[in-house]
Enzyme design. Structure first.
Site, short mmCIF file in Angstrom:
data_model
loop_
_atom_site.label_atom_id
_atom_site.label_comp_id
_atom_site.label_asym_id
_atom_site.label_seq_id
_atom_site.Cartn_x
_atom_site.Cartn_y
_atom_site.Cartn_z
N GLU A 158 -11.23 -17.70 -18.04
CA GLU A 158 -11.89 -17.35 -16.76
C GLU A 158 -10.88 -16.75 -15.80
OE1 GLU A 158 -15.08 -17.25 -16.35
OE2 GLU A 158 -15.34 -18.11 -18.33
N TRP A 201 -10.57 -13.34 -16.77
CA TRP A 201 -11.61 -12.43 -16.25
C TRP A 201 -11.21 -11.89 -14.89
CZ3 TRP A 201 -15.52 -9.86 -18.33
CH2 TRP A 201 -16.07 -10.31 -19.54
N TRP A 205 -33.69 2.84 -7.93
CA TRP A 205 -33.64 1.59 -7.16
C TRP A 205 -34.71 1.60 -6.08
CZ3 TRP A 205 -30.83 -1.58 -9.80
CH2 TRP A 205 -29.60 -1.22 -10.37
N ASN A 260 -20.75 -20.03 -10.27
CA ASN A 260 -20.77 -18.79 -11.04
C ASN A 260 -22.09 -18.55 -11.79
OD1 ASN A 260 -19.47 -16.41 -12.31
ND2 ASN A 260 -19.77 -17.63 -14.17
N TRP A 319 -27.29 -2.77 -6.87
CA TRP A 319 -26.29 -3.85 -6.87
C TRP A 319 -25.38 -3.78 -5.66
CZ3 TRP A 319 -21.16 -2.35 -6.93
CH2 TRP A 319 -20.87 -1.05 -7.37
N TRP A 349 -20.81 -7.69 -10.11
CA TRP A 349 -22.13 -7.09 -9.82
C TRP A 349 -22.45 -6.00 -10.84
CZ3 TRP A 349 -26.30 -8.41 -7.10
CH2 TRP A 349 -26.16 -9.44 -6.18
P1 FAD Z 1 -13.47 -21.60 -12.05
O1 FAD Z 1 -14.55 -21.76 -13.03
O2 FAD Z 1 -12.65 -22.78 -11.71
O3 FAD Z 1 -12.53 -20.41 -12.59
C1 FAD Z 1 -11.14 -20.31 -12.27
C2 FAD Z 1 -10.85 -18.96 -11.66
O4 FAD Z 1 -11.15 -17.93 -12.59
C3 FAD Z 1 -11.68 -18.63 -10.44
O5 FAD Z 1 -11.15 -19.20 -9.27
C4 FAD Z 1 -11.66 -17.12 -10.43
O6 FAD Z 1 -10.49 -16.63 -9.80
C5 FAD Z 1 -11.59 -16.77 -11.90
N1 FAD Z 1 -12.92 -16.40 -12.40
C6 FAD Z 1 -13.85 -17.20 -12.93
N2 FAD Z 1 -14.93 -16.49 -13.31
C7 FAD Z 1 -14.69 -15.21 -12.99
C8 FAD Z 1 -15.42 -14.00 -13.13
N3 FAD Z 1 -16.63 -13.93 -13.69
N4 FAD Z 1 -14.83 -12.87 -12.67
C9 FAD Z 1 -13.61 -12.87 -12.10
N5 FAD Z 1 -12.88 -13.99 -11.96
C10 FAD Z 1 -13.41 -15.14 -12.39
N6 FAD Z 1 -15.12 -14.26 -7.93
C11 FAD Z 1 -14.26 -14.05 -6.93
O7 FAD Z 1 -13.16 -14.62 -6.92
N7 FAD Z 1 -14.58 -13.21 -5.87
C12 FAD Z 1 -15.77 -12.57 -5.81
O8 FAD Z 1 -16.01 -11.81 -4.86
C13 FAD Z 1 -16.71 -12.80 -6.85
N8 FAD Z 1 -17.94 -12.21 -6.83
C14 FAD Z 1 -18.82 -12.45 -7.85
C15 FAD Z 1 -20.06 -11.81 -7.85
C16 FAD Z 1 -20.99 -12.03 -8.86
C17 FAD Z 1 -22.32 -11.33 -8.85
C18 FAD Z 1 -20.66 -12.91 -9.91
C19 FAD Z 1 -21.63 -13.15 -11.03
C20 FAD Z 1 -19.43 -13.54 -9.95
C21 FAD Z 1 -18.49 -13.31 -8.93
N9 FAD Z 1 -17.22 -13.93 -8.95
C22 FAD Z 1 -16.34 -13.67 -7.93
C23 FAD Z 1 -16.76 -14.67 -10.14
C24 FAD Z 1 -16.99 -16.19 -10.14
O9 FAD Z 1 -18.32 -16.49 -9.82
C25 FAD Z 1 -16.06 -16.95 -9.20
O10 FAD Z 1 -14.72 -16.54 -9.39
C26 FAD Z 1 -16.13 -18.45 -9.46
O11 FAD Z 1 -17.45 -18.92 -9.30
C27 FAD Z 1 -15.20 -19.17 -8.52
O12 FAD Z 1 -15.33 -20.56 -8.64
P2 FAD Z 1 -14.15 -21.45 -9.23
O13 FAD Z 1 -12.87 -21.08 -8.56
O14 FAD Z 1 -14.57 -22.85 -9.15
O15 FAD Z 1 -14.11 -20.95 -10.73
#
Ligand code: FAD
Length: 462
Positions: free
Chosen positions: A272, A275, A303, A338, A356, A379
């Site tokens: 993650e 990602w 759209w 997420n 989006w 997005w």
């Molecule tokens: P954890 O599950 O603890 O993951 C650890 C770290 O991994 C996160 O802190 C984050 O930095 C990274 N990560 C995890 N999933 C993703 C992912 N899909 N893409 C990129 N990095 C990821 N994340 C953001 O940081 N900023 C945003 O603006 C953002 N916008 C999003 C918009 C949409 C439509 C979606 C579907 C996801 C988005 N995310 C974004 C990704 C993700 O949802 C969040 O990073 C995550 O929910 C953060 O929670 P956590 O720190 O507890 O994640």
């Protein structure tokens, strides 16, 4: 002569390569420039207020302070170099197109004046250009990219905070131009909407490490299975700390590696974090990520423009409980789980057939972790027009997604209290409850089957 350490999205003392460089050269000026050319959303502003306050406090504990200026970055830096006789300016890289342009301009202008300008690795596991296909091109698919990252081995080991840093004094002419954190007016003024954010978050480096430590000690066990359940506190909550650089991706990688656990939970968590790096790399290689469909056939997507539906989505009043719970969690806390982010994004871009970019703009204004790369990247991923994207025809059904990931309706009951008393079998479809359906909760704004068919027809027209 002093060195200017220009802080941006790296508001921390530990594992800060540019700060270490500056401290090794002699007296340091710790600078932050609040530049209107880099607009922030409301929730980000709230966070930045706390983040700058915390950094100033942490620097104070080492005998320094944060110099804060407001206005154009190029002008302020140029003026400050002249006033202080600084011989070098150092910073950690950022990857957005405008940020890179500004950094390049400043580097050229400083070099022309004989002043050293030195950039250091930004907040990624590896720099974007270090991970390339055999042909030297950017990867477009996550899995081979992640395999290549893993084959590179450990990222750089985190640096400690510099010890015995000396700090340059503030010349009187400069003192007049420095501002205090409250002068930046980052907090809400008329309506105080930030109570939920205050209740949930503590910006700053110390809080980031407390969270990282407890996540690594406790929650990472079971992460791979529990991370999909929005009612569980199963994820790290590190995203805003990464966004503002209170913690580095390298520190997280090494903290997880040091557990020696090496199982599917740590592997899943690190992927993650991967990602996030993939999103940053995508922004670096495709600078239009925030504005333009990466798959150009989506440029002719028909759209819909439906302001009332967009408002209902934003306000968490769509009549679909999992959607409304997510959008209210976002508004209240500046964060959303997420899995739920994916469901609400699918609903907006497919059932409501809304561009989006409208969803990304709302997220940018309301997320504390709003990120110029991760936000549009995800997005575009959900909408089907991004790199390695989910196919457009994969349309999440908000009822079955709710039943699958929030089976007892705990998450929905927390955020949508008006339906909290419904029995489990109706909690994700209150309109089916007949006479026990609570008044005051809206009926669905779109028919799921109709919305789905309309979306598929639009997509087939491309
Ligand atoms: P954890 O599950 O603890 O993951 C650890 C770290 O991994 C996160 O802190 C984050 O930095 C990274 N990560 C995890 N999933 C993703 C992912 N899909 N893409 C990129 N990095 C990821 N994340 C953001 O940081 N900023 C945003 O603006 C953002 N916008 C999003 C918009 C949409 C439509 C979606 C579907 C996801 C988005 N995310 C974004 C990704 C993700 O949802 C969040 O990073 C995550 O929910 C953060 O929670 P956590 O720190 O507890 O994640």
């Amino acid at each position: 002569a002093p060195t200017i350490m220009w802080f941006r999205d790296d508001l921390r003392l530990m594992d800060n390569p540019a700060l270490c460089d500056a401290a090794a050269r002699g007296p340091v000026i710790c600078l932050y420039i609040h530049d209107p050319a880099f607009p922030l959303g409301g929730a980000e502003k709230w966070w930045l207020h706390g983040a700058l306050t915390a950094l100033d406090h942490d620097l104070g504990a080492c005998g320094g302070r944060l110099w804060i200026m407001a206005g154009d970055s190029r002008e302020n830096l140029s003026w400050l170099v002249g006033q202080t006789g600084a011989e070098a300016v150092v910073w950690n890289r950022r990857y957005g197109p405008h940020a890179r342009q500004v950094d390049a301009d400043i580097k050229a202008a400083l070099k022309a004046r004989g002043i050293d300008a030195c950039s250091h690795p930004g907040n990624m596991l590896h720099e974007p250009w270090q991970v390339r296909t055999k042909q030297g091109t950017p990867f477009r698919v996550f899995t081979p990219w992640w395999r290549a990252v893993q084959a590179m081995g450990a990222p750089l080991p985190p640096l400690p905070a510099p010890v015995r840093t000396t700090f340059a004094p503030v010349p009187p002419a400069v003192a007049d131009r420095l501002v205090a954190v409250p002068d930046l007016a980052l907090l809400p003024v008329r309506t105080d909407w930030a109570g939920g954010l205050r209740g949930q978050w503590q910006p700053g480096e110390a809080a980031a490490h407390a969270r990282l430590d407890s996540f690594v000690a406790e929650q990472v066990h079971g992460y791979a299975t529990r991370r999909e359940l929005p009612a569980q506190p199963a994820t790290s909550g590190l995203s805003p700390y990464l966004r503002f650089g209170h913690v580095s991706a390298r520190q997280i990688w090494h903290a997880v590696d040091a557990t020696g656990q090496g199982d599917q939970d740590t592997a899943c968590f690190l992927s993650e974090v991967g990602w996030r790096d993939f999103a940053q790399s995508t922004l670096f290689d495709f600078p239009d990520l925030g504005t333009t469909n990466l798959r150009s056939e989506f440029n002719s997507m028909p759209w819909r423009h439906d302001p009332a539906a967009l408002r209902a989505w934003q306000a968490g009043k769509t009549g679909y409980p999992i959607i409304d719970a997510g959008m209210r969690e976002l508004w209240h806390t500046g964060w959303m789980h997420n899995r739920v982010r994916m469901i609400v994004a699918s609903f907006l871009t497919k059932h409501l057939l809304t561009d989006w970019r409208a969803g990304a703009a709302w997220f940018a204004d309301t997320l504390v972790d709003a990120d110029a790369a991760s936000n549009p990247f995800n997005w575009q991923w959900v909408a089907g027009c991004g790199l390695d994207a989910a196919p457009y025809f994969r349309i999440f059904n908000p009822v079955s997604q709710g039943e699958k990931f929030d089976p007892a309706g705990e998450y929905v009951r927390k955020w949508v209290p008006e339906i909290a008393r419904l029995p489990d079998k109706y909690i994700h479809a209150p309109w089916k409850a007949g006479s026990v359906a609570p008044a005051g909760y809206p009926p669905p704004i779109v028919d799921l089957a109709g919305g789905r068919a309309r979306a598929l027809a639009a997509w087939k027209s491309l």
